[in-house]
Design an enzyme around this catalytic site. Structure first.
Site, mmCIF file in Angstrom:
data_model
loop_
_atom_site.group_PDB
_atom_site.id
_atom_site.type_symbol
_atom_site.label_atom_id
_atom_site.label_comp_id
_atom_site.label_asym_id
_atom_site.label_seq_id
_atom_site.Cartn_x
_atom_site.Cartn_y
_atom_site.Cartn_z
ATOM 1 C CG LEU A 43 -2.059 -1.068 1.239
ATOM 2 C CD1 LEU A 43 -2.887 -1.008 2.596
ATOM 3 C CD2 LEU A 43 -3.014 -0.976 0.172
ATOM 4 N N GLY A 98 6.970 4.390 4.340
ATOM 5 C CA GLY A 98 7.264 5.447 5.153
ATOM 6 C C GLY A 98 8.709 5.213 5.816
ATOM 7 C CE LYS A 111 2.882 2.587 10.136
ATOM 8 N NZ LYS A 111 2.560 3.817 10.948
ATOM 9 C CG ASP A 115 3.267 12.042 9.443
ATOM 10 O OD1 ASP A 115 3.465 13.059 9.058
ATOM 11 O OD2 ASP A 115 3.446 10.653 8.909
#
Length: 579
Positions: free
Chosen positions: A43, A46, A67, A172
């Protein structure tokens, strides 16, 4: 086997990081993690690793997000510190229970081959992030309007108020980390990779990996104290949200909206908004944290009214005026106009889809009756020479019982089922609009192949009509099992995030005694999950399942209010007895 990083550097499959650039190497598509989560696709990526769309093969193949937490450190003491930070982040995410935040499932520490992986599992949110939405607008020569920005602020600020009430800062916020959820068009706050919980004794945190400071936040979006000093306050998030709105309004990156030499935003040049919204955004963007809004609630109070207010509907008023005495020449025109309008209105009629054609014909029948009555009244007025007209009472034809809108023969069983369901709904005092909407949503979700087509009264749709009634009956069973109060059931369909914000304020100000918003979330989630064990709370439609979640919470809040009131009265009686 070779594995490639995002820059297409070739690496040996046993490596955990790219030997050329140090980037964490990805998990392979199709790979199964922890004997449960199968990777579907990547997806995004980072600073702490990648994000994957996966399928939970142990939970009816539901999609979820994995994640990866993979800080680029090599020393053993640094890796240990990274693990501590990973565990701390997982513990913070477990606390976040909000319908506009993806639900946290679990954390994993797994070994794939010779590689160690740290993963967080969360709900998958179907929709586009706001940077994608902005790109779509810009391809058409457009950006977000001020009215849309006001709506976004009203819908996302309560989410920030919630996480801030838990002393959690996102750090963020940007268009990339806000998703417009497809199911209910609400903004969802995602990617809590940089989230940290503020220590109770201080207003900022400082993360250290060995001797290196780890500072998070996107340049241009994060305030100065966060990027340069590693300090973060609750209103650091409010600053980032304001920058996000400016980018959506203008279609330009923050660096093109800000004069870094003079420390000024280009108000009136690049940024053109109403004076009221400009005042709010300026305060959110103040250089000193002490000069900004201190919490999200203050912003909500100062937001101007939406510029996209809908004009009041006047069609009904005009129609009534015309019907009183239409005159011969206007009757045919009026019927024709009304027929055209009713064709458009059918889409918004709060009835099952197969009822809508009948609703139109019923409206036409009613109009003919009313026109006849109006003409009779006009003639009667002339004969009696009176100045006012009293319309006679008119008995309109009743809507046939569902699911037989066209009056065709049906079995006694269908008639009985229909009567029972709608009788139960009325007894429970559940608003019809909400009930029909939710049953339709449940039914068509199970039958995507129908593409929400209208059901007919024909024999080939008999099985589908029966299934619709079974869906309706099951929903009533669930609502009865919830044991909700009558007042709460009557409000189904009318709850919103503003109700949640009110409850949070009551909890913070002690109006609910020692009952906290965290306890409310926990108890509501537990009861909701017992009723709907397969429904993912992080991806709830706020107009259907979300309404039941709010209703459960409302009953709990009402109960605490009663207990608090009883306690106060009891205390007063004891005081009087002593005196």
């Amino acid at each position: 086997m070779q594995v490639y990083c995002s820059k297409q550097h070739a690496n040996n499959g046993i490596n955990r990081f790219c030997t050329h650039c140090g980037e964490p190497l990805p998990l392979a598509v199709g790979q199964v993690i922890d004997n449960r989560y199968q990777i579907i696709r990547h997806l995004g990526q980072g600073g702490f690793g990648r994000t994957y769309l996966a399928e939970d093969i142990n939970q009816f193949h539901q999609t979820c997000v994995l994640k990866e937490f993979a800080p680029q450190v090599k020393e053993p003491q640094d890796l240990q510190k990274a693990k501590e930070l990973f565990e701390r982040e997982a513990n913070v995410l477990k606390k976040l229970q909000h319908p506009q935040i993806p639900r946290f499932h679990t954390s994993l520490q797994v070994k794939v081959g010779s590689k160690d992986f740290f993963l967080l599992v969360q709900d998958y949110v179907d929709g586009n992030d706001y940077s994608q939405l902005l790109e779509q607008r810009q391809s058409q020569g457009k950006t977000f309007s001020e009215a849309e920005i006001l709506t976004l602020l009203r819908q996302i600020l309560p989410v920030l108020a919630y996480i801030h009430s838990l002393d959690v800062v996102h750090r963020d916020i940007s268009p990339d980390n806000l998703i417009l959820r497809s199911s209910d068009h609400l903004p969802i706050l995602i990617d809590f990779g940089g989230v940290k919980q503020l220590p109770a004794s201080q207003g900022f945190w400082f993360t250290k990996l060995a001797v290196n400071h780890t500072l998070l936040g996107k340049k241009g979006y994060a305030p100065e104290e966060q990027l340069r000093q590693g300090k973060v306050y609750l209103n650091s998030d409010l600053y980032s949200l304001a920058v996000t709105t400016l980018v959506l309004l203008t279609g330009k990156e923050p660096q093109k909206l800000y004069d870094s030499y003079q420390g000024l935003w280009y108000w009136g040049k690049e940024i053109n908004v109403s004076s009221q919204l400009e005042a709010v955004l300026k305060k959110m963007l103040a250089y000193k944290p002490s000069d900004r809004y201190q919490n999200a609630e203050q912003i909500l109070k100062d937001l101007p009214l939406s510029t996209a207010t809908k004009p009041p509907t006047t069609q009904i008023t005009k129609l009534k005026t015309m019907i009183v005495a239409p005159g011969r020449k206007n009757v045919n025109n009026l019927v024709s106009k009304f027929h055209n309008k009713t064709q458009a209105v059918t889409k918004s009629i709060p009835l099952p889809v197969w009822m809508r054609p009948f609703a139109v014909s019923l409206g036409g029948t009613a109009l003919v009756v009313l026109i006849g009555a109006g003409a009779w009244a006009a003639v009667n007025a002339v004969i009696q020479s009176v100045t006012s007209i009293t319309l006679p009472s008119i008995s309109l034809p009743q809507i046939p019982q569902l699911p037989n809108p066209f009056g065709q023969p049906v079995s006694d069983k269908n008639t009985q089922d229909n009567a029972e369901i709608f009788s139960r709904r009325q007894q429970l005092e559940i608003p019809e609009v909400f009930f029909i909407r939710m049953v339709d949503d449940l039914f068509y979700t199970k039958k995507p192949e129908l593409k929400r087509r209208s059901l007919t009264s024909k024999s080939e749709d008999a099985a589908l009509r029966k299934e619709w009634y079974e869906t309706a009956s099951n929903l009533l069973d669930k609502i009865e099992q919830a044991n909700l109060s009558t007042a709460v059931r009557q409000q189904l369909g009318n709850y919103s995030s503003q109700d949640y914000e009110t409850w949070r304020q009551q909890a913070r100000t002690g109006q609910l005694g020692n009952y906290t918003i965290s306890q409310l979330n926990k108890e509501t989630n537990e009861k909701f999950d017992r009723l709907f064990p397969r429904q993912r709370r992080g991806n709830m439609n706020q107009q259907t399942f979300g309404q039941i979640w709010y209703a459960i919470a409302a009953d709990k809040v009402n109960q605490k209010e009663r207990e608090q009131g009883a306690g106060s009265r009891g205390s007063g009686k004891r005081t009087n007895q002593k005196s």
